[in-house]
Design an enzyme around this catalytic site. Structure first.
Site, PDB file in Angstrom:
ATOM      1  CG  LEU A   1     -12.759  42.607 -16.875  1.00 22.66           C
ATOM      2  CD1 LEU A   1     -13.806  43.282 -17.743  1.00 22.66           C
ATOM      3  CD2 LEU A   1     -12.140  43.622 -15.918  1.00 22.66           C
ATOM      4  CG  ASP A   2     -14.890  35.811 -15.576  1.00 26.16           C
ATOM      5  OD1 ASP A   2     -15.989  36.362 -15.368  1.00 26.16           O
ATOM      6  OD2 ASP A   2     -14.699  35.048 -16.534  1.00 26.16           O
TER       7      ASP A   2
END
Length: 583
Positions: free
Chosen positions: A442-443
């Site tokens: 997700l980063d």
């Protein structure tokens, strides 16, 4: 060339039309969806070639492929295998494993939309960009760029690469993630549960570095400790220590929420449209980036690859992550993967004189981008309204964890957002316990969406003369990644992929990954005694497609599937190719 300011435009692609053709490319449906969200009138086709034009813009053709040159990289499974995604995602489990969600295709779709926005922005600024292309394998290499850089560094890892890591399971069956950035809170949490002191001390380093290594081989006593503790006791330990815990939510719990992955909010500004474009779409624009870890630095890195001058705001003494091992020429290889080529200015944001200096810098910039904790910018006098007072035409970009959409949400870090949003279920096939990936899914995807939002805001600013605020988040990234699975759940279908989905097949000297469509047939062959090359040849003779699984990321530099595309930067760190090509 685009017309001057169009005062009725409220979205960056208002008045433009898209036409898709060709076979479906990676993430074709997502490309069409994002173009519509940005205002384009799109047809229902989902092809690998999209032509965008109208409203004074010349036709721009965007092409997306599974791979640039590799003939055996033809779908999501083979992209994950070839680029090293399977190797990184599988570290916690001790061997390569595919991500059950279509991660590379999702990333390549966002990159395609970025290319469209950048190409149109170049036109609006007087350039002549007519074509942009990208591929899923470039997206995959970008996703593993930090891990690739570390594998090619001058020294070894700071923490052991071995199987192990969260999530944890309580005595009453609650599967949960634990998060803290404070070693003191880590120790207090485990002592409250009665964990052995040696396990507590030894566990902090692998836990702390799991973002970088995609594994956390801490002592089994920590897992045993939580298995002997019920959820109520674990909650008390978290409250007493300041650590945070989050139970894993299911995809069905998350449901379908009709929210875009970013928001754009224009406001009045005296901005003169146009510019003096150079060879890249963002040439001549300045981005101030006050980013930590991955999300905001990656977004700014992408803007730099598109030609912007990126200035990093770092604390006195410089970003401490510059020294995070392993290093190339004395600088962290992982840090270089996200920050090479940026300028740096040291600013003490706690000091009023330095905050005044930062406001002066923002007054002459085009973009201010940060991912500070919620409320911190306003507390420092550096929020959107305060910076816009000095520069009404500034594009203010905030890449957050939760976008203020989930009240009472835990700390907005990659693994906690994965746990809270059902990503831990989506990335594992049926029959396996849900577990968030220790690869920073997700980063990275959040950074891609952050850059997409900035490009959309810059194009809107160029068309209207208005300043813009854009917001993106890790929550938005989770929603984009899990949308297909959540739609299946909403239809009453099984949200997860079937058991054994995207499991590589072992050979005598490695692993191979069949394409998704050939996986069931390929699994029927006994390939374990064959060298990888022979196993691939045998499958080809039966009309089955597969590729070798990359298990040593350092070997990607010489992999013929990516011949010449992975280079070395000035510090000697491996550098992946730019994700787009413009003509």
């Amino acid at each position: 060339m685009a017309s001057p300011a169009t005062t009725r435009t409220v979205r960056p692609l208002d008045g433009l039309r898209t036409r898709a053709s060709g076979p479906p490319g990676p993430g074709a449906g997502l490309v069409a969806e994002h173009l519509r969200l940005l205002g384009a009138e799109a047809d229902d086709a989902e092809g690998s070639e999209v032509v965008v034009g109208g409203a004074g813009f010349g036709a721009l053709t965007a092409r997306t492929a599974w791979a640039d040159t590799a003939r055996d990289v033809t779908d999501e499974a083979t992209v994950q295998a070839a680029t090293g995604i399977m190797a990184v995602h599988g570290r916690r489990d001790g061997g390569p494993r595919g991500i059950a969600a279509d991660y590379a295709a999702t990333a390549s779709a966002v990159l395609t939309v970025q290319g469209v926005l950048a190409g149109l922005l170049a036109q609006a600024r007087g350039g002549r960009t007519a074509e942009v292309s990208t591929s899923a394998d470039r997206a995959g290499l970008l996703a593993v760029s930090q891990y690739l850089a570390a594998a090619g560094a001058d020294e070894g890892e700071a923490a052991e690469l071995a199987p192990g890591g969260p999530p944890f399971t309580s005595a009453d069956g609650i599967v949960f993630e634990l998060e803290t950035l404070d070693p003191g809170a880590w120790a207090i949490f485990w002592r409250a549960l009665g964990a052995p002191e040696d396990a507590i001390r030894a566990g902090w380093r692998p836990f702390q570095f799991r973002y970088a290594t995609a594994c956390a081989p801490f002592h089994g006593a920590l897992h045993s400790t939580v298995r002997d503790s019920d959820w109520e006791r674990i909650g008390y330990a978290a409250e007493a220590s300041g650590a945070e815990v989050c139970p894993l939510r299911s995809l069905a719990d998350r449901g379908i929420e009709d929210a875009p992955p970013w928001t754009l909010a224009p406001h009045d500004a005296a901005y003169t449209t146009g510019g003096a474009p150079g060879g890249l779409p963002l040439a001549g624009l300045t981005v101030l980036e006050a980013g930590r870890r991955i999300q905001a630095p990656l977004a700014a890195h992408l803007l730099g690859l598109l030609g912007a001058d990126v200035v990093r705001i770092e604390p006195p003494g410089g970003d401490p992550l510059r020294g995070m091992p392993p290093a190339c020429s004395g600088i962290s290889a992982r840090w270089l993967a996200l920050n090479r080529g940026k300028q740096a200015v040291e600013i003490d944001i706690k000091a009023e004189d330095d905050r005044r200096r930062l406001r002066e810098m923002a007054a002459g910039a085009d973009v201010f981008l940060h991912n500070w904790a919620p409320g911190k910018a306003a507390e420092l006098g550096l929020d959107h309204h305060q910076l816009a007072a000095a520069n009404p035409a500034l594009l203010y970009a905030y890449t957050s964890g939760w976008a203020d959409r989930l009240p009472g949400a835990p700390m907005g870090t990659d693994f906690m957002v994965q746990a809270r949003t059902g990503v831990g279920e989506a990335v594992r096939p049926d029959g396996e316990p849900p577990a968030p990936s220790l690869m920073t899914l997700l980063d990275v995807l959040g950074g891609l969406l952050g850059a997409e939002a900035v490009l959309a805001g810059l194009l809107l600013r160029e068309r209207t003369g208005h300043g813009v605020r854009v917001d993106s988040s890790l929550l938005g990234a989770a929603d984009v990644l899990t949308a297909p699975a959540r739609r299946r759940a909403a239809q009453g279908l099984a949200p997860r992929r079937p058991a054994g989905f995207r499991r590589p097949l072992p050979t005598a000297d490695g692993w191979i990954a069949p394409t998704d469509s050939c996986a069931a047939a390929a699994a029927a062959y006994d390939l374990g005694a064959l060298p990888t090359a022979d196993a691939l040849a045998q499958l080809r003779t039966h009309g089955l497609a597969a590729t070798a699984v990359t298990t040593d990321l350092a070997a990607l530099h010489h992999d013929p599937r990516f011949s010449g595309s992975i280079s070395r930067d000035a510090h000697g760190a491996p550098a992946v190719p730019d994700p787009w090509s413009f003509l």
